[in-house]
Design a protein around this motif. Structure first.
Motif, short mmCIF file in Angstrom:
data_model
loop_
_atom_site.label_atom_id
_atom_site.label_comp_id
_atom_site.label_asym_id
_atom_site.label_seq_id
_atom_site.Cartn_x
_atom_site.Cartn_y
_atom_site.Cartn_z
N ALA A 6 52.95 42.41 22.12
CA ALA A 6 53.37 43.72 21.60
C ALA A 6 52.18 44.53 21.09
N ALA A 7 51.14 43.84 20.62
CA ALA A 7 49.98 44.54 20.04
C ALA A 7 48.85 44.72 21.04
N PHE A 8 49.04 44.30 22.28
CA PHE A 8 47.95 44.31 23.26
C PHE A 8 47.49 45.75 23.53
N ARG A 9 46.17 46.00 23.48
CA ARG A 9 45.67 47.37 23.61
C ARG A 9 44.52 47.51 24.61
N TRP A 10 44.08 46.41 25.23
CA TRP A 10 42.88 46.46 26.07
C TRP A 10 43.23 46.80 27.52
N ARG A 11 42.22 47.26 28.24
CA ARG A 11 42.35 47.54 29.67
C ARG A 11 41.49 46.54 30.43
N LEU A 12 42.07 45.86 31.38
CA LEU A 12 41.36 44.87 32.17
C LEU A 12 41.37 45.29 33.63
N TRP A 13 40.21 45.17 34.26
CA TRP A 13 40.06 45.61 35.65
C TRP A 13 39.42 44.49 36.47
N GLY A 14 40.01 44.23 37.63
CA GLY A 14 39.44 43.25 38.55
C GLY A 14 39.30 43.84 39.93
N SER A 15 38.18 43.57 40.59
CA SER A 15 37.99 44.06 41.95
C SER A 15 37.37 42.97 42.81
N ASP A 16 37.66 43.05 44.08
CA ASP A 16 37.09 42.13 45.06
C ASP A 16 37.29 42.77 46.43
N GLN A 17 36.42 42.41 47.38
CA GLN A 17 36.57 43.00 48.72
C GLN A 17 37.46 42.17 49.63
N ASP A 18 37.93 41.03 49.14
CA ASP A 18 38.78 40.14 49.93
C ASP A 18 40.24 40.37 49.56
N ALA A 19 41.00 40.96 50.47
CA ALA A 19 42.39 41.30 50.18
C ALA A 19 43.23 40.06 49.91
N GLU A 20 42.93 38.96 50.60
CA GLU A 20 43.74 37.76 50.45
C GLU A 20 43.58 37.14 49.06
N VAL A 21 42.34 37.06 48.56
CA VAL A 21 42.17 36.48 47.22
C VAL A 21 42.71 37.42 46.15
N LEU A 22 42.67 38.73 46.38
CA LEU A 22 43.27 39.66 45.42
C LEU A 22 44.78 39.48 45.35
N LYS A 23 45.37 39.18 46.51
CA LYS A 23 46.81 38.91 46.51
C LYS A 23 47.12 37.69 45.65
N ARG A 24 46.28 36.66 45.77
CA ARG A 24 46.45 35.47 44.94
C ARG A 24 46.25 35.80 43.47
N ALA A 25 45.26 36.65 43.18
CA ALA A 25 45.00 37.03 41.79
C ALA A 25 46.21 37.71 41.17
N ARG A 26 46.83 38.63 41.92
CA ARG A 26 48.02 39.32 41.42
C ARG A 26 49.15 38.32 41.16
N TRP A 31 44.02 45.98 39.63
CA TRP A 31 43.26 45.32 40.70
C TRP A 31 42.83 46.35 41.73
N GLN A 32 41.61 46.21 42.25
CA GLN A 32 41.10 47.12 43.27
C GLN A 32 40.46 46.31 44.40
#
Length: 726
Positions: free
Chosen positions: A265-285, A299-300
């Motif tokens: 409820a108190a979370f206020r931060w912004r987290l960003w992750g990027s990678d050029q591999d679409a497959e590993v980003l799918k796993r990350a999500r 994710w980007q």
């Protein structure tokens, strides 16, 4: 002190962890209320009640296993081990009809096999319970009711209950990972060393520009939200332990859940992750979704070079675990990645803090940043180092003009020398290129000793192949020279530096030539003397087209009309394509690589040839030649490797030693008025004319060198071989 010492029930704990995390783990256990906390290699001991053991299992972000020692006794022999285990009343810990598993490590002179040690421990427990109750527990590796841990060292054995069960680093959210994943507890340690979440009040954003399956970001979100890492786990080692206090456990669990809800409820931060591999980003999500933190992470799918600051007005933390192992890339090539990371930090993240985990400190030397702290950590058995940086902006022009004026690239004297050579070579080749309609050619081949590379142009692509330097050459110096080459290529050919493909040439061993180096699937079509051919500059050691054999392929094309053609060691069968374009009645292409034969078929399909008239045979050419008896071919092309000890072959091929036998076997398949063209790229090759005196042999090497290879006349040897009298 007695020879053996029993510990009071649930008063003594030993928590294992990866090497390098002991100090952090000791602080964590102290924060949990542990007493008498002591560090040792890859672990921390402490004292506390049962609630402490439960809390460590549920909340430790750094531990691997939570052990409750039952006995510490002298153990040298199998008999002493059996007796020590039997001195424990196992009826207090395990149902007679229950299940158990034994983890055993360490050794003595008499016990030097862990399987034997584990079997002895199991026998002692089973024998005791069977003698006492008439029942015997079973052994179950995957999900036992009780997991026992035994450690032998310096003549003593510690017998403990494993309260964690599966290693605590397995939180339950990561079902799949990318290549060379970082363990969850190591990721937590990296974040703690970087000041997260202790300094998170001063930060508003966290970025991982090479996030892979998202472990660093997910751990960061769970830490900031106070989500206990064990909340996702379905079971612990104590879950079916007969002395498990369920009421106590449920109260600890409820407290952790309440804190997690408050943290979310108190979370206020912004987290960003990027990678050029679409497959590993799918796993990350997917991993973030299972961890319950997906709503806080953006994710980007972008390469590192395109990353921008996500727009945080205040300070942030960039934390990452870039590729650094030989399995994922050559050191020289990775240095470009790390240099790009350093440039990105200074350009986009000035004022931020940064942390980079690597097992190769040399890679961080090229970032252009000076770390203010570094820590030794271990990713499994791999020794790594975490470098921490305060990021300062690169010096730029006055703010009013910086966005309008592009600073010209200033080339050093040595780089300018290379630029001049490339321009000269390009000018000398220009008329020939235009006349011959050549798209693929060699622009440079170690013309200047300091720059030992080959530069090949493939239409609108360029590949720089670095010749392997001696071991004594400093890697940073070699990288600096390779950087000069890339800069010069970009200057002369107008190609962005990040689009120049880099490779390292080295002697091929075994199946090296056939194994993938990457998985871009970036196949391009080029044209040569009326033939369309596929090339791939990234995925394999070679590109699919040997440029130096261009005149030989043209010669085959000109001779092929109405002939039956055999291409041995055919590679991607570009010579067969030329033969088909020249009007061959049929072609037969032989190679032991299925990968390259599939590539060969695609080359034929690109040129719309009917595959019914063309054969592709996957086999060791040496064995195939021995089995053939009929003189069925009018034109044979054979270009064997200089050396091969591939597992697919019987024995070892050495072209200098074996060329007489190879030629004799090939000539047996050649019709009397036919022609064998024999070539190889052994720069010291000597034809054995005496042993092959029955044939007419003519060295045609000079005529098989186009202008782009005349600077290096030893690139290959080529011969025409006929029966005498024809």
């Amino acid at each position: 002190m007695a020879e053996s010492q029993r510990y009071e029930f649930a008063q003594h704990w030993f928590v294992t962890c990866p090497k390098g995390l002991e100090f952090l783990l000791a602080d964590e256990l102290s924060a949990f209320g542990a007493q008498q906390v002591k560090q040792t290699v890859a672990g921390v001991s402490c004292q506390g009640d049962l609630s402490l053991g439960y809390r460590i299992c549920l909340e430790s972000r750094l531990g691997s296993r939570v052990l409750m020692p039952l006995l510490d006794a002298p153990v040298h022999t199998a008999e002493e081990l059996y007796a020590a285990v039997q001195s424990i009343a196992w009826i207090d810990y395990l149902r007679p009809s229950g299940s158990l598993s034994v983890d055993f490590n360490g050794q003595t002179a008499a016990i030097n096999n862990t399987h034997f040690g584990a079997l002895k421990v199991k026998d002692a427990i089973v024998d005791q319970l069977r003698d006492l109750t008439g029942q015997r527990p079973s052994v179950e590796r995957q999900n036992p009711e009780l997991r026992i841990n035994v450690h032998l060292a310096k003549g003593r054995g510690v017998i403990a209950l494993d309260m964690s069960g599966e290693s605590l680093h397995r939180r339950g959210y990561r079902l799949k990972a990318g290549a060379a994943p970082i363990k969850e507890n190591l990721a937590a340690a990296v974040l703690l060393r970087a000041g997260w979440p202790a300094q998170s009040e001063q930060l508003e954003c966290l970025v991982d520009p090479m996030c892979g399956s998202g472990t660093l970001l997910i751990e960061a979100a769970m830490m900031a939200a106070d989500i206990a890492p064990g909340l996702l786990r379905q079971q612990f080692g104590f879950s079916r332990w007969i002395q498990h206090d369920r009421t106590l456990w449920q109260s600890i669990l409820a407290e952790a859940k309440a804190r997690a809800e408050a943290g979310k409820a108190a979370f206020r931060w912004r987290l960003w992750g990027s990678d050029q591999d679409a497959e590993v980003l799918k796993r990350a999500r997917e991993n973030a979704q299972r961890a319950g933190v997906a709503q806080w992470i953006d994710w980007q799918e972008i390469p590192l070079a395109q990353l921008k600051n996500p727009g945080a007005s205040g300070k942030g933390l960039l934390i990452t675990n870039p590729p650094y192992g030989e399995r994922l890339g050559d050191t020289q090539h990775l240095m470009f990645l790390y240099r790009q990371l350093g440039h990105l930090l200074k350009q986009e993240f000035a004022g931020w803090q940064a942390g980079v985990l690597t097992s190769n400190p040399d890679l961080c030397k090229v970032m252009g940043l000076k770390s203010h702290k570094s820590y030794a950590l271990y990713n499994g058995a791999l020794e790594s180092r975490l470098f921490l940086f305060d990021v300062f902006a690169e010096r730029v022009q006055d703010a009013e003009t910086a966005s309008e004026v592009k600073t010209p690239v200033v080339l050093s004297e040595t780089v300018q020398m290379l630029v001049n050579r490339l321009q000269k070579n390009r000018k000398n080749l220009s008329r020939w290129l235009k006349k011959s309609e050549i798209e693929c050619y060699r622009l440079y081949d170690a013309d200047i000793p300091e720059y030992a590379v080959a530069i090949d142009v493939y239409a609108d692509q360029v590949i720089v192949q670095e010749y392997q330097a001696p071991a004594h050459i400093d890697q940073i110096k070699a990288f600096s020279r390779l950087s000069d080459v890339v800069l010069a290529v970009s200057e002369v050919l107008g190609i962005p530096t990040d689009e120049v493909v880099l490779k390292r040439r080295k002697r091929q061993q075994g199946t090296d030539q056939y194994e993938r180096q990457d998985h871009t699937e970036n196949f391009r079509t080029v044209q040569e003397h009326g033939c369309r051919l596929q090339v791939n500059l990234q995925d394999y050691l070679d590109t699919g087209l040997f440029l130096d054999h261009r005149p030989v392929r043209l010669k085959i094309q000109q001779l092929a009309q109405g002939k039956e053609v055999l291409n041995l060691f055919c590679y991607t069968a570009s010579a067969s394509v030329h033969a088909a374009r020249g009007g061959a009645l049929s072609t037969t292409s032989v190679d032991m690589s299925a990968t390259y034969l599939d590539w060969a078929k695609r080359n034929f399909q690109l040129n719309q040839f009917d595959l019914k008239a063309h054969k592709f045979i996957r086999e060791d050419c040496l064995k195939w030649l021995k089995r053939q008896t009929a003189a069925s071919y009018d034109l044979i092309f054979m270009d064997p490797p200089t050396f091969s000890n591939s597992k697919r072959m019987e024995g070892v091929l050495d072209v200098q030693r074996d060329h007489v036998e190879l030629i004799e076997d090939a000539m047996r398949l050649l019709r009397k008025d036919g022609l064998l063209i024999f070539s190889n790229n052994n720069r010291r090759f000597k034809m054995d004319y005496d042993a092959l005196a029955k044939f007419e042999i003519r060295d045609i090497t000079p005529s098989t060198l186009d202008p782009d290879f005349k600077r290096n006349p030893r690139i290959h040897s080529c011969f025409e071989i006929r029966y005498r009298g024809n």
